[in-house]
Motif scaffolding. Structure first.
Motif, PDB file in Angstrom:
ATOM      1  N   ALA A 117       0.833  -1.204   0.000  1.00 62.11           N
ATOM      2  CA  ALA A 117       0.000   0.000   0.000  1.00 62.11           C
ATOM      3  C   ALA A 117       0.869   1.255   0.000  1.00 62.11           C
ATOM      4  O   ALA A 117       0.590   2.214  -0.738  1.00 62.11           O
ATOM      5  CB  ALA A 117      -0.926  -0.011   1.217  1.00 62.11           C
ATOM      6  N   PHE A 118       1.913   1.256   0.811  1.00 62.32           N
ATOM      7  CA  PHE A 118       2.800   2.416   0.859  1.00 62.32           C
ATOM      8  C   PHE A 118       3.473   2.633  -0.488  1.00 62.32           C
ATOM      9  O   PHE A 118       3.534   3.768  -0.995  1.00 62.32           O
ATOM     10  CB  PHE A 118       3.848   2.219   1.952  1.00 62.32           C
ATOM     11  N   GLN A 119       4.001   1.566  -1.077  1.00 65.48           N
ATOM     12  CA  GLN A 119       4.659   1.692  -2.378  1.00 65.48           C
ATOM     13  C   GLN A 119       3.702   2.250  -3.421  1.00 65.48           C
ATOM     14  O   GLN A 119       4.087   3.102  -4.235  1.00 65.48           O
ATOM     15  CB  GLN A 119       5.199   0.327  -2.813  1.00 65.48           C
ATOM     16  N   ALA A 120       2.463   1.778  -3.410  1.00 60.97           N
ATOM     17  CA  ALA A 120       1.482   2.261  -4.381  1.00 60.97           C
ATOM     18  C   ALA A 120       1.175   3.742  -4.176  1.00 60.97           C
ATOM     19  O   ALA A 120       1.071   4.508  -5.147  1.00 60.97           O
ATOM     20  CB  ALA A 120       0.202   1.433  -4.272  1.00 60.97           C
ATOM     21  N   MET A 121       1.042   4.154  -2.935  1.00 64.30           N
ATOM     22  CA  MET A 121       0.628   5.531  -2.659  1.00 64.30           C
ATOM     23  C   MET A 121       1.728   6.557  -2.900  1.00 64.30           C
ATOM     24  O   MET A 121       1.440   7.722  -3.161  1.00 64.30           O
ATOM     25  CB  MET A 121       0.105   5.634  -1.228  1.00 64.30           C
ATOM     26  N   VAL A 122       2.998   6.133  -2.810  1.00 61.09           N
ATOM     27  CA  VAL A 122       4.086   7.095  -3.043  1.00 61.09           C
ATOM     28  C   VAL A 122       4.694   6.946  -4.433  1.00 61.09           C
ATOM     29  O   VAL A 122       5.670   7.626  -4.762  1.00 61.09           O
ATOM     30  CB  VAL A 122       5.187   6.969  -1.966  1.00 61.09           C
ATOM     31  N   GLY A 123       4.153   6.046  -5.257  1.00 62.80           N
ATOM     32  CA  GLY A 123       4.613   5.918  -6.624  1.00 62.80           C
ATOM     33  C   GLY A 123       5.851   5.072  -6.828  1.00 62.80           C
ATOM     34  O   GLY A 123       6.530   5.198  -7.856  1.00 62.80           O
ATOM     35  N   PRO A 153      -2.729   9.746   2.305  1.00 62.96           N
ATOM     36  CA  PRO A 153      -4.151   9.979   2.533  1.00 62.96           C
ATOM     37  C   PRO A 153      -4.582   9.431   3.894  1.00 62.96           C
ATOM     38  O   PRO A 153      -4.071   8.408   4.355  1.00 62.96           O
ATOM     39  CB  PRO A 153      -4.821   9.200   1.387  1.00 62.96           C
ATOM     40  N   VAL A 154      -5.502  10.126   4.532  1.00 61.57           N
ATOM     41  CA  VAL A 154      -5.993   9.680   5.834  1.00 61.57           C
ATOM     42  C   VAL A 154      -6.805   8.401   5.653  1.00 61.57           C
ATOM     43  O   VAL A 154      -7.701   8.333   4.815  1.00 61.57           O
ATOM     44  CB  VAL A 154      -6.862  10.764   6.495  1.00 61.57           C
ATOM     45  N   MET A 155      -6.462   7.383   6.419  1.00 62.21           N
ATOM     46  CA  MET A 155      -7.160   6.103   6.318  1.00 62.21           C
ATOM     47  C   MET A 155      -8.534   6.192   6.978  1.00 62.21           C
ATOM     48  O   MET A 155      -8.665   6.668   8.100  1.00 62.21           O
ATOM     49  CB  MET A 155      -6.323   5.014   6.998  1.00 62.21           C
ATOM     50  N   TRP A 156      -9.560   5.738   6.268  1.00 53.89           N
ATOM     51  CA  TRP A 156     -10.905   5.772   6.828  1.00 53.89           C
ATOM     52  C   TRP A 156     -11.009   4.827   8.019  1.00 53.89           C
ATOM     53  O   TRP A 156     -10.633   3.654   7.911  1.00 53.89           O
ATOM     54  CB  TRP A 156     -11.923   5.340   5.796  1.00 53.89           C
ATOM     55  N   PRO A 157     -11.546   5.291   9.149  1.00 43.67           N
ATOM     56  CA  PRO A 157     -11.807   4.373  10.260  1.00 43.67           C
ATOM     57  C   PRO A 157     -12.980   3.460   9.932  1.00 43.67           C
ATOM     58  O   PRO A 157     -13.776   3.732   9.013  1.00 43.67           O
ATOM     59  CB  PRO A 157     -12.143   5.306  11.424  1.00 43.67           C
ATOM     60  N   GLU A 158     -13.111   2.384  10.677  1.00 44.60           N
ATOM     61  CA  GLU A 158     -14.124   1.380  10.376  1.00 44.60           C
ATOM     62  C   GLU A 158     -15.536   1.942  10.401  1.00 44.60           C
ATOM     63  O   GLU A 158     -16.370   1.588   9.559  1.00 44.60           O
ATOM     64  CB  GLU A 158     -14.002   0.222  11.368  1.00 44.60           C
ATOM     65  N   LEU A 198      -7.102  -0.139   2.978  1.00 46.09           N
ATOM     66  CA  LEU A 198      -5.747  -0.292   2.443  1.00 46.09           C
ATOM     67  C   LEU A 198      -5.282  -1.745   2.421  1.00 46.09           C
ATOM     68  O   LEU A 198      -4.094  -2.016   2.277  1.00 46.09           O
ATOM     69  CB  LEU A 198      -4.760   0.550   3.261  1.00 46.09           C
ATOM     70  N   ARG A 199      -6.222  -2.657   2.551  1.00 45.26           N
ATOM     71  CA  ARG A 199      -5.863  -4.075   2.552  1.00 45.26           C
ATOM     72  C   ARG A 199      -5.458  -4.528   1.157  1.00 45.26           C
ATOM     73  O   ARG A 199      -6.161  -4.273   0.171  1.00 45.26           O
ATOM     74  CB  ARG A 199      -7.036  -4.929   3.036  1.00 45.26           C
ATOM     75  N   VAL A 200      -4.295  -5.192   1.082  1.00 49.93           N
ATOM     76  CA  VAL A 200      -3.820  -5.768  -0.173  1.00 49.93           C
ATOM     77  C   VAL A 200      -3.507  -7.236   0.081  1.00 49.93           C
ATOM     78  O   VAL A 200      -2.766  -7.562   1.008  1.00 49.93           O
ATOM     79  CB  VAL A 200      -2.559  -5.058  -0.693  1.00 49.93           C
ATOM     80  N   GLU A 201      -4.092  -8.108  -0.718  1.00 54.64           N
ATOM     81  CA  GLU A 201      -3.840  -9.544  -0.599  1.00 54.64           C
ATOM     82  C   GLU A 201      -3.032 -10.007  -1.800  1.00 54.64           C
ATOM     83  O   GLU A 201      -3.346  -9.667  -2.945  1.00 54.64           O
ATOM     84  CB  GLU A 201      -5.155 -10.322  -0.531  1.00 54.64           C
ATOM     85  N   ASP A 258      -5.196   2.922 -11.474  1.00 57.01           N
ATOM     86  CA  ASP A 258      -3.980   2.375 -10.887  1.00 57.01           C
ATOM     87  C   ASP A 258      -4.255   1.885  -9.465  1.00 57.01           C
ATOM     88  O   ASP A 258      -5.350   2.055  -8.927  1.00 57.01           O
ATOM     89  CB  ASP A 258      -2.852   3.411 -10.894  1.00 57.01           C
ATOM     90  N   SER A 259      -3.235   1.286  -8.884  1.00 58.21           N
ATOM     91  CA  SER A 259      -3.407   0.695  -7.553  1.00 58.21           C
ATOM     92  C   SER A 259      -3.651   1.751  -6.482  1.00 58.21           C
ATOM     93  O   SER A 259      -4.367   1.505  -5.509  1.00 58.21           O
ATOM     94  CB  SER A 259      -2.177  -0.145  -7.198  1.00 58.21           C
ATOM     95  N   ARG A 260      -3.075   2.921  -6.639  1.00 54.61           N
ATOM     96  CA  ARG A 260      -3.312   3.990  -5.662  1.00 54.61           C
ATOM     97  C   ARG A 260      -4.799   4.350  -5.634  1.00 54.61           C
ATOM     98  O   ARG A 260      -5.381   4.516  -4.552  1.00 54.61           O
ATOM     99  CB  ARG A 260      -2.475   5.222  -6.010  1.00 54.61           C
ATOM    100  N   THR A 261      -5.405   4.446  -6.807  1.00 55.01           N
ATOM    101  CA  THR A 261      -6.841   4.749  -6.878  1.00 55.01           C
ATOM    102  C   THR A 261      -7.659   3.649  -6.229  1.00 55.01           C
ATOM    103  O   THR A 261      -8.644   3.910  -5.531  1.00 55.01           O
ATOM    104  CB  THR A 261      -7.277   4.935  -8.342  1.00 55.01           C
TER     105      THR A 261
END
Length: 335
Positions: A210-216, A238-243, A274-277, A302-305
């Motif tokens: 997730a970090f790699q995707a968000m920073v390019g 980006p601020v992560m949405w709480p549950e 931000l879960r990635v499997e 893209d993955s960031r979107t």
């Protein structure tokens, strides 16, 4: 909430134990690296998040001023800070004693010829004394031990080892130790919730991707120097949405079947935007509704979107509106 009364001076005898105690202060404070940095600045200290992460990620004795800045930011009373500083100076003095003792024990150079006290090779104008050779051998053995001890220690001991081990060039899933612990603390400081336990498991892999995707950066799930450099720059993510926000948005978007929408998203991702499997074939699934790499390609995003909670929910609504149910996702009801 900070419990300063609990931040009493520990019984640390080594630099590694001292740093472990500082990590414990930071964890019990409940503050992120950014928050500590802001509090330290307000108290007149200079402690960037990257400096803090580096200090707590090593097992060498930190500088006195950074120790003071961290403790002050975490709410430690002034009297206790003075005792922490005193303990640090005691450890520093003990670390200096072996070198002084060795200098005192080294005999002065003899003016008489002593063929068996030196080792001379043909063409070598600089003979090496036996004591010097012995010190070199001991230093080499200590270096080898420091580089291997992290791999030999059991899981429960690796993260708190007092030896200053060199981190591998690449960190990947399955590794364990202080280098992974430092990585996890840096991810957490960037706002990416992750277990800080020293084990590079699936949760850490998910956050790294997730970090790699968000920073390019190139999305690999492994951590090399460019990833560490990006983390050290204190990136704004980006601020992560709480549950609860995710749940409300799902119920509003799927007003015809709100409970099922929440159940399916919880089943797929734990309501974690931000879960990635990573699948067994190396492909990945992204976000709340775990859209595949192929689905992202078809939608031209893209993955960031894909990790944007709003986009992920809207895309799921689009699928649901065409199928009329949640059958697109394989998430059977719990028995």
């Amino acid at each position: 909430m900070i419990d300063a009364a609990r931040d009493r001076v520990p019984q640390a005898a080594t630099a590694g134990e001292f740093v472990v105690a500082l990590r414990d202060v930071r964890r019990r404070s409940g503050l992120t690296y950014r928050e500590i940095s802001r509090r330290a600045s307000a108290a007149g200290h200079w402690l960037p998040p990257s400096t803090l992460a580096t200090m707590l990620g090593r097992n060498t004795l930190p500088r006195e001023r950074t120790v003071v800045a961290l403790l002050a930011a975490c709410g430690t009373p002034a009297a206790d800070i003075e005792r922490w500083v005193g303990l640090r100076r005691e450890i520093d003095a003990r670390l200096s004693e072996p070198a002084r003792w060795e200098d005192e024990q080294t005999p002065p150079a003899s003016t008489s010829a002593e063929p068996d006290s030196t080792h001379r090779t043909p063409g070598d104008p600089h003979p090496v004394s036996r004591p010097a050779r012995r010190r070199l051998r001991m230093g080499a053995l200590a270096l080898v031990g420091a580089l291997t001890v992290g791999a030999l220690l059991p899981r429960g001991e690796a993260a708190t080892s007092a030896s200053a081990t060199a981190c591998p060039l690449v960190l990947r899933q399955g590794m364990y130790g202080p280098c992974v612990l430092d990585l996890q603390e840096r991810l957490a400081a960037s706002g990416l919730r992750v277990p800080v336990d020293g084990w590079f498991g699936p949760d850490t892999t998910s956050r790294v991707i997730a970090f790699q995707a968000m920073v390019g950066l190139s999305v690999s799930g492994t951590v090399d120097q460019p990833v560490l450099d990006a983390l050290s720059r204190d990136p704004v993510l980006p601020v992560m949405w709480p549950e609860n926000r995710v749940s409300i948005s799902l119920r509003e978007t799927f007003a015809q079947d709100p409970a099922e929408a929440v159940r399916v998203a919880r089943c797929l991702s734990g309501l974690d935007p931000l879960r990635v499997e990573v699948m067994t074939d190396g492909s990945r699934r992204w976000g709340l509704f775990q859209f595949s790499d192929m689905e992202l390609s078809r939608r031209g995003v893209d993955s960031r979107t894909a990790l944007d909670a709003g986009w992920n929910i809207a895309a799921a609504r689009d699928v649901w509106s065409r199928t009329g149910d949640f059958g697109h996702w394989h998430c059977p009801p719990a028995p």
